[in-house]
Design a protein around this motif. Sequence first.
Motif, PDB file in Angstrom:
ATOM      1  N   GLU A 147      13.205   2.990  -8.447  1.00 11.34           N
ATOM      2  CA  GLU A 147      12.104   2.105  -8.825  1.00 11.34           C
ATOM      3  C   GLU A 147      11.489   1.558  -7.551  1.00 11.34           C
ATOM      4  OE1 GLU A 147      12.115  -0.212 -12.745  1.00 11.34           O
ATOM      5  OE2 GLU A 147      12.594  -1.733 -11.225  1.00 11.34           O
ATOM      6  N   ARG A 148      10.193   1.784  -7.382  1.00 10.98           N
ATOM      7  CA  ARG A 148       9.519   1.448  -6.122  1.00 10.98           C
ATOM      8  C   ARG A 148       8.255   0.649  -6.375  1.00 10.98           C
ATOM      9  NH1 ARG A 148       7.613   6.237  -2.039  1.00 10.98           N
ATOM     10  NH2 ARG A 148       9.883   6.488  -1.904  1.00 10.98           N
ATOM     11  N   VAL A 149       8.102  -0.437  -5.608  1.00 10.59           N
ATOM     12  CA  VAL A 149       6.849  -1.189  -5.603  1.00 10.59           C
ATOM     13  C   VAL A 149       6.187  -0.947  -4.250  1.00 10.59           C
ATOM     14  CG1 VAL A 149       5.742  -3.447  -5.709  1.00 10.59           C
ATOM     15  CG2 VAL A 149       7.709  -2.957  -7.168  1.00 10.59           C
ATOM     16  N   THR A 150       5.032  -0.304  -4.281  1.00 13.46           N
ATOM     17  CA  THR A 150       4.298   0.027  -3.062  1.00 13.46           C
ATOM     18  C   THR A 150       3.269  -1.056  -2.769  1.00 13.46           C
ATOM     19  OG1 THR A 150       4.578   2.399  -3.468  1.00 13.46           O
ATOM     20  CG2 THR A 150       2.856   1.760  -1.919  1.00 13.46           C
ATOM     21  N   GLU A 151       3.306  -1.582  -1.554  1.00 14.16           N
ATOM     22  CA  GLU A 151       2.407  -2.657  -1.146  1.00 14.16           C
ATOM     23  C   GLU A 151       1.076  -2.072  -0.679  1.00 14.16           C
ATOM     24  OE1 GLU A 151       4.756  -4.285   1.921  1.00 14.16           O
ATOM     25  OE2 GLU A 151       6.323  -5.032   0.571  1.00 14.16           O
ATOM     26  N   VAL A 152      -0.008  -2.731  -1.072  1.00 12.78           N
ATOM     27  CA  VAL A 152      -1.355  -2.281  -0.742  1.00 12.78           C
ATOM     28  C   VAL A 152      -2.064  -3.357   0.065  1.00 12.78           C
ATOM     29  CG1 VAL A 152      -3.583  -1.541  -1.692  1.00 12.78           C
ATOM     30  CG2 VAL A 152      -1.463  -0.867  -2.822  1.00 12.78           C
ATOM     31  N   SER A 153      -2.705  -2.938   1.140  1.00 14.88           N
ATOM     32  CA  SER A 153      -3.408  -3.874   2.009  1.00 14.88           C
ATOM     33  C   SER A 153      -4.447  -4.680   1.224  1.00 14.88           C
ATOM     34  CB  SER A 153      -4.108  -3.103   3.133  1.00 14.88           C
ATOM     35  OG  SER A 153      -4.866  -3.960   3.956  1.00 14.88           O
ATOM     36  N   GLY A 154      -4.436  -6.001   1.450  1.00 14.55           N
ATOM     37  CA  GLY A 154      -5.428  -6.861   0.823  1.00 14.55           C
ATOM     38  C   GLY A 154      -5.070  -7.314  -0.578  1.00 14.55           C
ATOM     39  N   HIS A 155      -3.862  -6.941  -1.062  1.00 20.57           N
ATOM     40  CA  HIS A 155      -3.443  -7.318  -2.416  1.00 20.57           C
ATOM     41  C   HIS A 155      -2.049  -7.929  -2.356  1.00 20.57           C
ATOM     42  CE1 HIS A 155      -6.772  -5.169  -4.447  1.00 20.57           C
ATOM     43  NE2 HIS A 155      -6.677  -4.382  -3.396  1.00 20.57           N
ATOM     44  N   ARG A 156      -1.755  -8.831  -3.297  1.00 16.60           N
ATOM     45  CA  ARG A 156      -0.438  -9.475  -3.309  1.00 16.60           C
ATOM     46  C   ARG A 156       0.675  -8.442  -3.500  1.00 16.60           C
ATOM     47  NH1 ARG A 156      -0.607 -13.839  -7.843  1.00 16.60           N
ATOM     48  NH2 ARG A 156      -1.587 -12.057  -8.883  1.00 16.60           N
ATOM     49  N   ARG A 157       0.512  -7.597  -4.470  1.00 14.57           N
ATOM     50  CA  ARG A 157       1.433  -6.495  -4.693  1.00 14.57           C
ATOM     51  C   ARG A 157       0.595  -5.263  -4.993  1.00 14.57           C
ATOM     52  NH1 ARG A 157       6.707  -8.400  -5.730  1.00 14.57           N
ATOM     53  NH2 ARG A 157       7.384  -6.269  -5.407  1.00 14.57           N
ATOM     54  N   GLY A 158       1.216  -4.113  -4.926  1.00 15.72           N
ATOM     55  CA  GLY A 158       0.465  -2.897  -5.163  1.00 15.72           C
ATOM     56  C   GLY A 158       0.702  -2.335  -6.548  1.00 15.72           C
ATOM     57  N   PHE A 159       1.489  -1.276  -6.621  1.00 15.50           N
ATOM     58  CA  PHE A 159       1.727  -0.638  -7.906  1.00 15.50           C
ATOM     59  C   PHE A 159       3.195  -0.240  -8.004  1.00 15.50           C
ATOM     60  CE2 PHE A 159       0.254   2.508  -4.905  1.00 15.50           C
ATOM     61  CZ  PHE A 159       1.109   3.576  -5.077  1.00 15.50           C
ATOM     62  N   LEU A 160       3.619  -0.020  -9.236  1.00 20.57           N
ATOM     63  CA  LEU A 160       5.021   0.250  -9.530  1.00 20.57           C
ATOM     64  C   LEU A 160       5.202   1.696  -9.946  1.00 20.57           C
ATOM     65  CD1 LEU A 160       7.963  -0.724 -10.262  1.00 20.57           C
ATOM     66  CD2 LEU A 160       7.044  -1.292 -12.519  1.00 20.57           C
ATOM     67  N   SER A 161       6.243   2.320  -9.446  1.00 18.24           N
ATOM     68  CA  SER A 161       6.604   3.659  -9.920  1.00 18.24           C
ATOM     69  C   SER A 161       8.095   3.688 -10.246  1.00 18.24           C
ATOM     70  CB  SER A 161       6.267   4.735  -8.879  1.00 18.24           C
ATOM     71  OG  SER A 161       7.000   4.527  -7.687  1.00 18.24           O
ATOM     72  N   ARG A 162       8.420   4.441 -11.261  1.00 20.37           N
ATOM     73  CA  ARG A 162       9.813   4.614 -11.677  1.00 20.37           C
ATOM     74  C   ARG A 162      10.046   6.111 -11.822  1.00 20.37           C
ATOM     75  NH1 ARG A 162      12.971   5.169 -16.359  1.00 20.37           N
ATOM     76  NH2 ARG A 162      14.927   3.976 -16.337  1.00 20.37           N
ATOM     77  N   THR A 163      10.906   6.668 -10.973  1.00 18.18           N
ATOM     78  CA  THR A 163      11.144   8.105 -10.957  1.00 18.18           C
ATOM     79  C   THR A 163      12.572   8.394 -11.379  1.00 18.18           C
ATOM     80  OG1 THR A 163       9.569   8.317  -9.118  1.00 18.18           O
ATOM     81  CG2 THR A 163      10.990  10.207  -9.579  1.00 18.18           C
ATOM     82  N   VAL A 164      12.715   9.273 -12.348  1.00 22.71           N
ATOM     83  CA  VAL A 164      14.035   9.667 -12.855  1.00 22.71           C
ATOM     84  C   VAL A 164      14.323  11.075 -12.348  1.00 22.71           C
ATOM     85  CG1 VAL A 164      15.444  10.058 -14.906  1.00 22.71           C
ATOM     86  CG2 VAL A 164      13.728   8.231 -14.898  1.00 22.71           C
ATOM     87  N   PHE A 165      15.376  11.206 -11.547  1.00 24.61           N
ATOM     88  CA  PHE A 165      15.736  12.479 -10.934  1.00 24.61           C
ATOM     89  C   PHE A 165      16.933  13.111 -11.656  1.00 24.61           C
ATOM     90  CE2 PHE A 165      13.969   9.845  -7.562  1.00 24.61           C
ATOM     91  CZ  PHE A 165      13.108  10.694  -6.904  1.00 24.61           C
ATOM     92  N   ARG A 166      16.881  14.416 -11.798  1.00 22.37           N
ATOM     93  CA  ARG A 166      18.074  15.137 -12.258  1.00 22.37           C
ATOM     94  C   ARG A 166      19.184  14.924 -11.230  1.00 22.37           C
ATOM     95  NH1 ARG A 166      17.240  20.675 -15.319  1.00 22.37           N
ATOM     96  NH2 ARG A 166      19.358  20.899 -14.522  1.00 22.37           N
ATOM     97  N   ALA A 167      20.354  14.473 -11.682  1.00 18.49           N
ATOM     98  CA  ALA A 167      21.453  14.195 -10.759  1.00 18.49           C
ATOM     99  C   ALA A 167      22.002  15.464 -10.116  1.00 18.49           C
ATOM    100  CB  ALA A 167      22.564  13.443 -11.477  1.00 18.49           C
ATOM    101  N   ASP A 168      21.813  16.613 -10.780  1.00 18.51           N
ATOM    102  CA  ASP A 168      22.337  17.856 -10.220  1.00 18.51           C
ATOM    103  C   ASP A 168      21.374  18.504  -9.237  1.00 18.51           C
ATOM    104  OD1 ASP A 168      20.392  18.628 -11.990  1.00 18.51           O
ATOM    105  OD2 ASP A 168      21.605  20.142 -13.026  1.00 18.51           O
ATOM    106  N   ALA A 169      20.245  17.847  -8.979  1.00 16.77           N
ATOM    107  CA  ALA A 169      19.249  18.433  -8.076  1.00 16.77           C
ATOM    108  C   ALA A 169      19.054  17.621  -6.802  1.00 16.77           C
ATOM    109  CB  ALA A 169      17.905  18.572  -8.793  1.00 16.77           C
ATOM    110  N   TYR A 170      19.674  16.448  -6.729  1.00 14.96           N
ATOM    111  CA  TYR A 170      19.412  15.554  -5.600  1.00 14.96           C
ATOM    112  C   TYR A 170      20.688  14.955  -5.052  1.00 14.96           C
ATOM    113  CZ  TYR A 170      14.467  15.806  -6.337  1.00 14.96           C
ATOM    114  OH  TYR A 170      13.204  16.286  -6.423  1.00 14.96           O
ATOM    115  N   LEU A 171      20.630  14.629  -3.778  1.00 13.90           N
ATOM    116  CA  LEU A 171      21.663  13.816  -3.157  1.00 13.90           C
ATOM    117  C   LEU A 171      20.968  12.805  -2.253  1.00 13.90           C
ATOM    118  CD1 LEU A 171      21.992  14.746   0.075  1.00 13.90           C
ATOM    119  CD2 LEU A 171      23.045  16.729  -0.995  1.00 13.90           C
ATOM    120  N   LEU A 172      21.616  11.677  -2.051  1.00 14.36           N
ATOM    121  CA  LEU A 172      21.085  10.625  -1.201  1.00 14.36           C
ATOM    122  C   LEU A 172      22.037  10.469  -0.035  1.00 14.36           C
ATOM    123  CD1 LEU A 172      18.885   8.503  -0.844  1.00 14.36           C
ATOM    124  CD2 LEU A 172      20.290   6.915  -2.165  1.00 14.36           C
TER     125      LEU A 172
END
Length: 268
Positions: free
Chosen positions: A217-242
């Motif tokens: 879950e990510r909130v991206t900050e945008v210049s000139g605004h208090r907050r930007g926009f929200l994204s929620r990404t669901v990844f297949r657990a068998d396709a990714y590692l952190l």
Amino acid sequence: MPEWDRPLPLYVQVKQALVERIQAGVYAVGEKLPTEAELAREFGVSPATVKQTINALAAEGIVIRRPSQGTFVAGLNPEPGAVPLRSFTEVMRERGIPINTRLLISEIRPAGAKVAWQLDTGAGEPVLYLRRLRSAGDRPLAMEETFLPIDLLPELAEAGKAAEFASLAEGSLYRLLEEGYGLGLLGAEETIWAEAAGADEAAALGIEPGAPVLVAERVTEVSGHRRGFLSRTVFRADAYLLKFRLSRYARRETKETKGETRGGWGGR
């Protein structure tokens, strides 16, 4: 007027010139840059090109835009431990993985309580909701939901504009916002956890309901605004590692370690 290198986009070349000036101390940290109109005249490029340049510098944290004041130099050293801000498409492209995007849902809806809290706005305020499926070939990798406040891009409230925006969002949303709409993306806060896939997520990703998934879950900050926009990404657990690099003691920055990414998503 400088001689431009044809293979590179003009805004990249102007950006390089400004970075060199900051490195040389022509523009000191905290100093206000010339206006976009002045830079356009000096470099012999269009105002739109300069705006793109400033957006790119702001996205890297090199400059800060202050409404009604101007653009100021923030410096060339990134926040210690910060991971470079990249969209899903940009990360996969860097890894040589071609990505296909399928738009599943596009609609203007009122912000729910959680989205409103995340974006520091009022519940019920209109947001553009996008649900997109990101795949490598025929294999689904992630399902992404984006909540974009309408007051960030007021033109989306006009008839047909939201649908037009959604039709363009098949690649990098970051690039679309920066290059197509002139927004400066400054940074983001991201929270990652594991959970069981819901029915909609499982159907989109081709996995069983209840299978483990990774959620970012990510909130991206945008210049000139208090907050930007929200994204929620669901990844297949068998396709990714952190993967993170951890150190008990702070390391001295060297030519080899400067700019090293401390953590990030990696496709398997």
